[in-house]
Scaffold this motif. Structure first.
Motif, PDB file in Angstrom:
ATOM      1  N   ALA A 100       4.081  -5.201  -7.257  1.00  0.00           N
ATOM      2  CA  ALA A 100       4.104  -6.656  -7.439  1.00  0.00           C
ATOM      3  C   ALA A 100       5.528  -7.154  -7.670  1.00  0.00           C
ATOM      4  O   ALA A 100       5.935  -8.195  -7.126  1.00  0.00           O
ATOM      5  N   TYR A 101       6.296  -6.414  -8.443  1.00  0.00           N
ATOM      6  CA  TYR A 101       7.638  -6.856  -8.835  1.00  0.00           C
ATOM      7  C   TYR A 101       8.629  -6.825  -7.669  1.00  0.00           C
ATOM      8  O   TYR A 101       9.524  -7.676  -7.583  1.00  0.00           O
ATOM      9  N   THR A 102       8.484  -5.868  -6.764  1.00  0.00           N
ATOM     10  CA  THR A 102       9.446  -5.705  -5.673  1.00  0.00           C
ATOM     11  C   THR A 102       9.596  -6.980  -4.845  1.00  0.00           C
ATOM     12  O   THR A 102      10.698  -7.330  -4.418  1.00  0.00           O
ATOM     13  N   TYR A 103       8.495  -7.687  -4.619  1.00  0.00           N
ATOM     14  CA  TYR A 103       8.509  -8.871  -3.751  1.00  0.00           C
ATOM     15  C   TYR A 103       8.466 -10.174  -4.545  1.00  0.00           C
ATOM     16  O   TYR A 103       8.210 -11.242  -3.979  1.00  0.00           O
ATOM     17  N   ILE A 104       8.740 -10.065  -5.855  1.00  0.00           N
ATOM     18  CA  ILE A 104       8.537 -11.220  -6.725  1.00  0.00           C
ATOM     19  C   ILE A 104       9.506 -12.352  -6.406  1.00  0.00           C
ATOM     20  O   ILE A 104       9.197 -13.533  -6.604  1.00  0.00           O
ATOM     21  N   ALA A 105      10.716 -12.036  -5.908  1.00  0.00           N
ATOM     22  CA  ALA A 105      11.675 -13.092  -5.579  1.00  0.00           C
ATOM     23  C   ALA A 105      11.121 -13.985  -4.473  1.00  0.00           C
ATOM     24  O   ALA A 105      11.272 -15.217  -4.506  1.00  0.00           O
ATOM     25  N   PHE A 106      10.447 -13.371  -3.476  1.00  0.00           N
ATOM     26  CA  PHE A 106       9.820 -14.152  -2.407  1.00  0.00           C
ATOM     27  C   PHE A 106       8.677 -15.004  -2.961  1.00  0.00           C
ATOM     28  O   PHE A 106       8.495 -16.160  -2.580  1.00  0.00           O
ATOM     29  N   THR A 107       7.900 -14.416  -3.865  1.00  0.00           N
ATOM     30  CA  THR A 107       6.776 -15.148  -4.466  1.00  0.00           C
ATOM     31  C   THR A 107       7.278 -16.360  -5.232  1.00  0.00           C
ATOM     32  O   THR A 107       6.731 -17.464  -5.114  1.00  0.00           O
ATOM     33  N   LEU A 108       8.331 -16.175  -6.000  1.00  0.00           N
ATOM     34  CA  LEU A 108       8.853 -17.252  -6.850  1.00  0.00           C
ATOM     35  C   LEU A 108       9.464 -18.381  -6.029  1.00  0.00           C
ATOM     36  O   LEU A 108       9.320 -19.559  -6.373  1.00  0.00           O
ATOM     37  N   LEU A 146      -3.413 -16.338  -9.503  1.00  0.00           N
ATOM     38  CA  LEU A 146      -4.236 -17.539  -9.470  1.00  0.00           C
ATOM     39  C   LEU A 146      -3.448 -18.801  -9.823  1.00  0.00           C
ATOM     40  O   LEU A 146      -3.735 -19.886  -9.317  1.00  0.00           O
ATOM     41  N   MET A 147      -2.427 -18.659 -10.696  1.00  0.00           N
ATOM     42  CA  MET A 147      -1.667 -19.828 -11.154  1.00  0.00           C
ATOM     43  C   MET A 147      -0.219 -19.794 -10.684  1.00  0.00           C
ATOM     44  O   MET A 147       0.657 -20.387 -11.299  1.00  0.00           O
ATOM     45  N   VAL A 148       0.031 -19.118  -9.565  1.00  0.00           N
ATOM     46  CA  VAL A 148       1.396 -18.884  -9.112  1.00  0.00           C
ATOM     47  C   VAL A 148       2.119 -20.180  -8.745  1.00  0.00           C
ATOM     48  O   VAL A 148       3.352 -20.235  -8.783  1.00  0.00           O
ATOM     49  N   THR A 149       1.403 -21.232  -8.395  1.00  0.00           N
ATOM     50  CA  THR A 149       2.054 -22.493  -8.036  1.00  0.00           C
ATOM     51  C   THR A 149       2.474 -23.311  -9.257  1.00  0.00           C
ATOM     52  O   THR A 149       3.180 -24.300  -9.121  1.00  0.00           O
ATOM     53  N   ASN A 150       2.060 -22.888 -10.447  1.00  0.00           N
ATOM     54  CA  ASN A 150       2.433 -23.566 -11.689  1.00  0.00           C
ATOM     55  C   ASN A 150       3.710 -22.930 -12.229  1.00  0.00           C
ATOM     56  O   ASN A 150       3.715 -21.755 -12.589  1.00  0.00           O
ATOM     57  N   ALA A 151       4.794 -23.690 -12.266  1.00  0.00           N
ATOM     58  CA  ALA A 151       6.101 -23.145 -12.651  1.00  0.00           C
ATOM     59  C   ALA A 151       6.095 -22.587 -14.070  1.00  0.00           C
ATOM     60  O   ALA A 151       6.658 -21.513 -14.328  1.00  0.00           O
ATOM     61  N   LEU A 204      -1.020 -11.743   4.730  1.00  0.00           N
ATOM     62  CA  LEU A 204      -1.759 -12.191   3.541  1.00  0.00           C
ATOM     63  C   LEU A 204      -0.904 -13.020   2.591  1.00  0.00           C
ATOM     64  O   LEU A 204      -1.400 -13.477   1.560  1.00  0.00           O
ATOM     65  N   GLY A 205       0.379 -13.153   2.892  1.00  0.00           N
ATOM     66  CA  GLY A 205       1.239 -14.033   2.101  1.00  0.00           C
ATOM     67  C   GLY A 205       1.921 -13.335   0.950  1.00  0.00           C
ATOM     68  O   GLY A 205       1.645 -12.177   0.630  1.00  0.00           O
ATOM     69  N   PHE A 206       2.840 -14.077   0.297  1.00  0.00           N
ATOM     70  CA  PHE A 206       3.654 -13.500  -0.764  1.00  0.00           C
ATOM     71  C   PHE A 206       2.937 -13.435  -2.117  1.00  0.00           C
ATOM     72  O   PHE A 206       3.498 -12.941  -3.090  1.00  0.00           O
ATOM     73  N   VAL A 207       1.707 -13.932  -2.181  1.00  0.00           N
ATOM     74  CA  VAL A 207       0.899 -13.751  -3.393  1.00  0.00           C
ATOM     75  C   VAL A 207       0.177 -12.400  -3.340  1.00  0.00           C
ATOM     76  O   VAL A 207      -0.172 -11.831  -4.378  1.00  0.00           O
ATOM     77  N   SER A 208      -0.009 -11.871  -2.145  1.00  0.00           N
ATOM     78  CA  SER A 208      -0.819 -10.658  -1.976  1.00  0.00           C
ATOM     79  C   SER A 208      -0.313  -9.446  -2.755  1.00  0.00           C
ATOM     80  O   SER A 208      -1.142  -8.655  -3.244  1.00  0.00           O
ATOM     81  N   PRO A 209       1.017  -9.244  -2.938  1.00  0.00           N
ATOM     82  CA  PRO A 209       1.431  -8.098  -3.752  1.00  0.00           C
ATOM     83  C   PRO A 209       0.911  -8.153  -5.186  1.00  0.00           C
ATOM     84  O   PRO A 209       0.694  -7.104  -5.810  1.00  0.00           O
ATOM     85  N   LEU A 210       0.717  -9.353  -5.710  1.00  0.00           N
ATOM     86  CA  LEU A 210       0.152  -9.480  -7.061  1.00  0.00           C
ATOM     87  C   LEU A 210      -1.293  -8.975  -7.081  1.00  0.00           C
ATOM     88  O   LEU A 210      -1.708  -8.278  -8.024  1.00  0.00           O
ATOM     89  N   TRP A 211      -2.062  -9.319  -6.042  1.00  0.00           N
ATOM     90  CA  TRP A 211      -3.442  -8.834  -5.966  1.00  0.00           C
ATOM     91  C   TRP A 211      -3.474  -7.324  -5.718  1.00  0.00           C
ATOM     92  O   TRP A 211      -4.331  -6.616  -6.283  1.00  0.00           O
ATOM     93  N   VAL A 212      -2.547  -6.822  -4.910  1.00  0.00           N
ATOM     94  CA  VAL A 212      -2.443  -5.370  -4.711  1.00  0.00           C
ATOM     95  C   VAL A 212      -2.150  -4.691  -6.047  1.00  0.00           C
ATOM     96  O   VAL A 212      -2.745  -3.662  -6.397  1.00  0.00           O
ATOM     97  N   GLY A 213      -1.228  -5.274  -6.818  1.00  0.00           N
ATOM     98  CA  GLY A 213      -0.895  -4.720  -8.130  1.00  0.00           C
ATOM     99  C   GLY A 213      -2.086  -4.704  -9.065  1.00  0.00           C
ATOM    100  O   GLY A 213      -2.331  -3.714  -9.768  1.00  0.00           O
TER     101      GLY A 213
END
Length: 389
Positions: free
Chosen positions: A225-233, A290-295, A358-367
């Protein structure tokens, strides 16, 4: 926590300093890859081998080198590993070509896993039974501090004085660590003589293998999850790229706090605390997704992800050592290797999810899925060990 640290043996300071230097070696190069790429005239992907090659060498050294020195007095082993660390960083600092630079990285990486493997055993032997995980967490505190400052520190020094200066500074930390271990760490006898084959044989024990699997899945979930977190953010949460370093700092601060807290919890109830932490980790990863769009939620989640994820580290290390009581050093090395395998496995799965659209949220679900799998492995393993006890 402060009182606990004061009561710990001073030798743990030297071990933590070694962990800090090793962490800088691993992470400090990340921000310097553009300068190194230009200096050696190689592509970005080739320069990336300086990072991935290091990680693979860690896994090799964690088991192979640890097993090779398992019958040598442990303080001598630690001093020898620090010498290897110094030599590797010296090679990197003076490297005339990319190939020599890569060689230096590999030499330094070989000591990484073995140092933490042997150091964890030495640290746990410094204290009574009910404080072993706390001692291990203090040794790993050096690595978590490097998680916080490693990339900005290495980048700052390299940008001001040239990338080679970063490796000269790390080499100096290695020299200080050598004398610190020499002065502050007591001799720690190796186990009674036995064959290397019997030492490696401990890795066939079901509980040791299950513990390693829990480590692979736990850190696979966290790092994947952390590896791709910059893209997610930036792409999903809406943060600007310039805000990412500060958000990563939140994660790093969390790792430091979580590591120390996890050590205390593991000393009180090892398996129960690991199960509780994994449940919370699953909740954090799922909630983040689930709440990734909330800063604001993303800010809180970044800190919790580091704190909860690294709270597992001392317990995972102690658990595998517990089930390999007659060969804790090799088992400790196996756990270090398992953590690095988990890092690579989680990153690979997260990348597959993104590549599948599956988008940049998907690594969080994989994690979250990998952390759930870790819990499902740990629960029956814990039940089985209680029945045996």
């Amino acid at each position: 926590m402060t009182q606990q640290m004061k009561a710990m043996p001073k030798g743990l300071i030297a071990l933590a300093l070694g962990g800090f230097g090793i962490g800088l070696t691993e992470f400090g190069i990340v921000g310097l890859l553009p300068e190194i790429t230009a200096d050696f005239d190689v592509s970005e992907s080739v320069a990336g081998y300086l990072v991935s090659g290091y990680a693979l060498s860690v896994a090799v050294g964690a088991i192979g080198l640890t097993a090779a020195v398992s019958r040598v007095e442990r303080k001598r082993v630690l001093l020898g590993l620090v010498v290897l660390f110094i030599v590797g960083n010296l090679i990197s600092a003076m490297a005339p070509t990319y190939a020599v630079m890569l060689t230096g990285r590999i030499v330094a990486a070989l000591c990484h896993g073995a140092f933490f493997s042997v150091g964890a055993v030495v640290a746990s032997n410094m204290v009574p039974e009910n404080r072993k995980a706390g001692a291990i967490s203090l040794m790993f505190a050096g690595l978590t501090v490097a998680n916080v400052v490693g990339i900005p520190f290495g980048t700052f020094i390299g940008q001001q004085l040239g990338w080679r200066a970063t490796f000269w500074v790390i080499t100096a930390i290695g020299v200080i660590t050598f004398f610190g271990i020499q002065l502050l760490v007591q001799r720690s006898p190796a186990p009674e003589a036995g064959s290397l084959r019997s030492e490696i044989g401990v890795l066939r024990r079901p509980q040791v293998l299950l513990s390693a699997m829990v480590s692979i899945l736990t850190f696979g979930g966290l790092v994947g999850a952390y590896t791709y977190i910059a893209f997610t953010l930036t792409e999903i949460s809406g943060f600007e790229a310039k805000a990412v370093p500060g958000l990563l700092l939140l994660f790093g601060v969390g790792t430091f706090i979580g590591n120390l807290l996890g050590g205390r919890l593991a000393d009180r109830a090892l398996d129960r605390s690991l199960q509780m932490i994994l449940v919370v980790l699953i909740a954090v990863l799922s909630g983040f997704a689930l709440m990734v769009t909330n800063a604001l939620a993303a800010l809180v989640a970044m800190f919790l992800l580091g704190a909860i994820g690294f709270a597992t580290a001392p317990g995972l290390q102690l658990r595998i050592m517990h089930f390999a009581g007659d060969a804790p050093t090799v088992a400790s090395g196996a756990n270090i290797a398992a953590l690095n395998i988990g890092n690579a496995f989680g990153t690979w799965l997260g990348g597959l999810a993104i590549a599948a659209g599956l988008g940049f949220v998907s690594p969080l679900w994989v994690g979250a899925g990998l952390a759930t799998a870790a819990l499902l492995v740990l629960m029956p393993s814990s039940a089985a060990s209680r029945r045996v006890a």
